[in-house]
Design a protein around this motif. Structure first.
Motif, PDB file in Angstrom:
ATOM      1  N   THR A   1       0.987  -1.075   0.068  1.00 31.50           N
ATOM      2  CA  THR A   1       0.037  -0.004   0.062  1.00 31.50           C
ATOM      3  C   THR A   1       0.841   1.232   0.067  1.00 31.50           C
ATOM      4  O   THR A   1       2.052   1.275   0.304  1.00 31.50           O
ATOM      5  CB  THR A   1      -0.833   0.025   1.310  1.00 31.50           C
ATOM      6  N   THR A   2       0.211   2.299  -0.377  1.00 32.32           N
ATOM      7  CA  THR A   2       0.840   3.683  -0.360  1.00 32.32           C
ATOM      8  C   THR A   2       1.253   4.355   0.915  1.00 32.32           C
ATOM      9  O   THR A   2       0.622   4.366   1.867  1.00 32.32           O
ATOM     10  CB  THR A   2       0.199   4.807  -1.043  1.00 32.32           C
ATOM     11  N   PRO A   3       2.609   4.777   1.074  1.00 28.82           N
ATOM     12  CA  PRO A   3       2.872   5.566   2.216  1.00 28.82           C
ATOM     13  C   PRO A   3       2.240   6.752   2.452  1.00 28.82           C
ATOM     14  O   PRO A   3       1.592   7.328   1.254  1.00 28.82           O
ATOM     15  CB  PRO A   3       4.398   5.810   2.041  1.00 28.82           C
ATOM     16  N   THR A   4       2.084   7.232   3.449  1.00 31.51           N
ATOM     17  CA  THR A   4       1.329   8.576   3.754  1.00 31.51           C
ATOM     18  C   THR A   4       2.316   9.763   3.931  1.00 31.51           C
ATOM     19  O   THR A   4       3.256   9.584   4.799  1.00 31.51           O
ATOM     20  CB  THR A   4       0.379   8.394   5.095  1.00 31.51           C
TER      21      THR A   4
ATOM     22  N   ALA B   1       7.490   6.659  -2.139  1.00 24.22           N
ATOM     23  CA  ALA B   1       7.137   5.300  -2.491  1.00 24.22           C
ATOM     24  C   ALA B   1       8.010   4.315  -1.632  1.00 24.22           C
ATOM     25  O   ALA B   1       9.228   4.723  -1.493  1.00 24.22           O
ATOM     26  CB  ALA B   1       7.499   5.272  -4.191  1.00 24.22           C
ATOM     27  N   LEU B   2       7.307   3.039  -1.906  1.00 23.20           N
ATOM     28  CA  LEU B   2       8.140   1.949  -1.081  1.00 23.20           C
ATOM     29  C   LEU B   2       8.528   1.011  -2.184  1.00 23.20           C
ATOM     30  O   LEU B   2       7.735   0.802  -3.139  1.00 23.20           O
ATOM     31  CB  LEU B   2       7.030   1.266  -0.242  1.00 23.20           C
TER      32      LEU B   2
ATOM     33  N   TYR C   1       0.498  -2.206   4.658  1.00 23.18           N
ATOM     34  CA  TYR C   1       0.941  -3.435   4.168  1.00 23.18           C
ATOM     35  C   TYR C   1       2.069  -3.074   3.411  1.00 23.18           C
ATOM     36  O   TYR C   1       2.003  -2.483   2.507  1.00 23.18           O
ATOM     37  CB  TYR C   1      -0.199  -4.160   3.352  1.00 23.18           C
ATOM     38  N   THR C   2       3.255  -3.737   3.547  1.00 30.23           N
ATOM     39  CA  THR C   2       4.549  -3.749   3.009  1.00 30.23           C
ATOM     40  C   THR C   2       4.830  -4.923   2.132  1.00 30.23           C
ATOM     41  O   THR C   2       5.818  -4.883   1.307  1.00 30.23           O
ATOM     42  CB  THR C   2       5.637  -3.438   3.960  1.00 30.23           C
ATOM     43  N   GLY C   3       4.069  -6.125   2.170  1.00 33.04           N
ATOM     44  CA  GLY C   3       4.453  -7.077   1.526  1.00 33.04           C
ATOM     45  C   GLY C   3       5.341  -8.258   2.401  1.00 33.04           C
ATOM     46  O   GLY C   3       5.592  -7.862   3.269  1.00 33.04           O
TER      47      GLY C   3
END
Length: 117
Positions: A16-19, A82-83, A39-41
């Motif tokens: 999911t996208t960082p804030t 972005a992650l 969620y980072t996987g």
């Protein structure tokens, strides 16, 4: 059906996208705060990448905040974060940060010479 490598995490979905948080200007740099996504996987190392607009200048870190160096003093910038996972999967970029303008610090000599006449 197999998932192509580099498009999803091992669980079959993107992180999911960082804030985005607050960006703070420095001397030819900026510090960009963010909140990690929920969620980072699966996997090991996570790298967060902040990207400037304009210029596309980047900085990276495994935690918040990220320092972006090499900016032009006097130019206004915004940033997205972005992650990037260890599998090479990237989240979507965050919303843009507040605008900051890096500036050189003023020069204040610590000691003024004393001349004896």
């Amino acid at each position: 059906m197999r998932t192509p490598i580099g498009t999803t995490s091992s669980e079959g979905k993107k992180p999911t996208t960082p804030t985005i948080g607050t960006a703070t200007a420095g001397d030819a740099s900026a510090t960009v705060a963010f909140t990690a996504p929920s969620y980072t996987g699966k996997g090991g190392a996570l790298t967060y990448v902040a990207t400037s607009t304009p210029g596309g200048i980047t900085g990276s870190s495994s935690t918040s905040p990220i320092t972006v160096n090499g900016l032009n003093n006097g130019t206004s910038y915004t940033f997205t974060v972005a992650l990037l996972t260890s599998y090479g999967v990237s989240s979507d970029a965050s919303a843009a940060s507040n605008s900051v303008t890096p500036v050189a610090p003023p020069f204040f000599p610590q000691f003024f010479p004393t001349f004896v006449t």
